[in-house]
Design a protein around this motif. Structure first.
Motif, short mmCIF file in Angstrom:
data_model
loop_
_atom_site.label_atom_id
_atom_site.label_comp_id
_atom_site.label_asym_id
_atom_site.label_seq_id
_atom_site.Cartn_x
_atom_site.Cartn_y
_atom_site.Cartn_z
N SER A 238 49.56 44.91 28.02
CA SER A 238 51.02 45.08 28.04
C SER A 238 51.43 46.25 28.92
O SER A 238 50.61 47.09 29.30
CB SER A 238 51.54 45.31 26.61
OG SER A 238 51.12 46.57 26.13
N GLY A 239 52.73 46.28 29.24
CA GLY A 239 53.29 47.38 30.01
C GLY A 239 52.65 47.51 31.38
O GLY A 239 52.33 46.53 32.03
N SER B 37 45.30 58.89 24.87
CA SER B 37 45.35 57.53 24.37
C SER B 37 44.75 57.45 22.98
O SER B 37 43.88 58.24 22.63
CB SER B 37 44.56 56.58 25.28
OG SER B 37 45.12 56.50 26.55
N THR B 38 45.22 56.48 22.21
CA THR B 38 44.60 56.13 20.94
C THR B 38 43.63 55.00 21.22
O THR B 38 43.97 54.04 21.90
CB THR B 38 45.66 55.67 19.93
OG1 THR B 38 46.60 56.72 19.74
CG2 THR B 38 45.03 55.29 18.61
N VAL C 109 45.71 52.39 23.51
CA VAL C 109 47.16 52.48 23.54
C VAL C 109 47.50 53.84 24.12
O VAL C 109 47.16 54.88 23.54
CB VAL C 109 47.77 52.33 22.13
CG1 VAL C 109 49.29 52.40 22.20
CG2 VAL C 109 47.31 51.04 21.47
N ASP C 110 48.16 53.85 25.30
CA ASP C 110 48.48 55.12 25.93
C ASP C 110 49.72 55.74 25.29
O ASP C 110 50.35 55.15 24.40
CB ASP C 110 48.59 54.99 27.45
CG ASP C 110 49.81 54.22 27.93
OD1 ASP C 110 50.76 54.00 27.14
OD2 ASP C 110 49.81 53.83 29.10
N ARG C 111 50.09 56.92 25.73
CA ARG C 111 51.20 57.64 25.08
C ARG C 111 52.54 56.94 25.26
O ARG C 111 53.48 57.23 24.54
CB ARG C 111 51.25 59.08 25.57
CG ARG C 111 51.49 59.22 27.03
CD ARG C 111 51.51 60.67 27.44
NE ARG C 111 51.24 60.74 28.86
CZ ARG C 111 50.59 61.72 29.44
NH1 ARG C 111 50.17 62.73 28.75
NH2 ARG C 111 50.42 61.70 30.73
N ASP C 112 52.64 55.97 26.21
CA ASP C 112 53.86 55.19 26.39
C ASP C 112 53.86 53.92 25.55
O ASP C 112 54.82 53.16 25.56
CB ASP C 112 54.04 54.80 27.86
CG ASP C 112 54.18 56.02 28.77
OD1 ASP C 112 54.81 57.01 28.34
OD2 ASP C 112 53.65 55.98 29.89
N GLY C 113 52.75 53.64 24.85
CA GLY C 113 52.63 52.44 24.03
C GLY C 113 52.08 51.24 24.78
O GLY C 113 51.98 50.16 24.22
N ASP C 114 51.72 51.42 26.06
CA ASP C 114 51.14 50.33 26.84
C ASP C 114 49.67 50.17 26.45
O ASP C 114 48.99 51.14 26.12
CB ASP C 114 51.27 50.61 28.33
CG ASP C 114 52.74 50.73 28.76
OD1 ASP C 114 53.59 50.08 28.12
OD2 ASP C 114 53.02 51.46 29.72
N LYS C 115 49.16 48.92 26.54
CA LYS C 115 47.83 48.61 25.97
C LYS C 115 46.91 47.93 26.97
O LYS C 115 47.34 47.17 27.82
CB LYS C 115 47.99 47.68 24.77
CG LYS C 115 48.81 48.29 23.66
CD LYS C 115 49.05 47.29 22.56
CE LYS C 115 49.98 47.90 21.52
NZ LYS C 115 50.36 46.95 20.50
#
Length: 92
Positions: free
Chosen positions: A58-59, A5-6, A30-36
Motif C-alpha cells: 500500500s501507499g 518501521s513496525t 509498516v512505515d511511520r506513514d502507515g504504508d506497507k
C-alpha cells in the motif's frame, strides 16, 4: 525504508537430527506513514546465505517489485533462550 518501521514476522523452522534445517516466513513492514510492504524469506542448511524478496502492499510501496537480496543469520542462543541477528544485503 525500515527506519522507524513496525515489523511483524511469522515463520517456521524445521530442524533435523543431522543438524540440517529449513526456515521460511514473512514479515509485514509498516512505515511511520502507515504504508506497507511484505518480505518473504527462506534459508536452509545447503545455502551459504538466506534469500528474501520484497513486495509492496500500500501507499508509496504499492508498486514495489523485484527487490531481492541475501541475509546471514548469526545464532546467539544460550541456555536462557533462542535469539539471533540477521544482516541483510539488498541486491536489487
Amino acid at each position: 525504508p525500515d527506519n522507524n518501521s513496525t515489523i511483524d514476522c511469522v515463520g517456521t523452522f524445521e530442524g533435523m537430527p543431522d543438524k540440517s534445517f529449513k526456515v521460511s516466513g514473512y514479515c509485514l513492514h509498516v512505515d511511520r506513514d502507515g504504508d506497507k510492504w511484505i518480505d518473504r524469506w527462506w534459508n536452509d542448511s545447503t545455502m551459504k546465505k538466506g534469500r528474501f524478496e520484497y513486495t509492496g502492499i500500500s501507499g508509496k510501496w504499492k508498486d514495489l517489485r523485484g527487490v531481492t537480496g541475501n541475509f546471514v543469520y548469526s545464532d546467539l542462543s544460550n541456555e536462557s533462550g533462542c535469539k539471533g541477528v540477521s544482516n541483510w544485503e539488498v541486491s536489487r
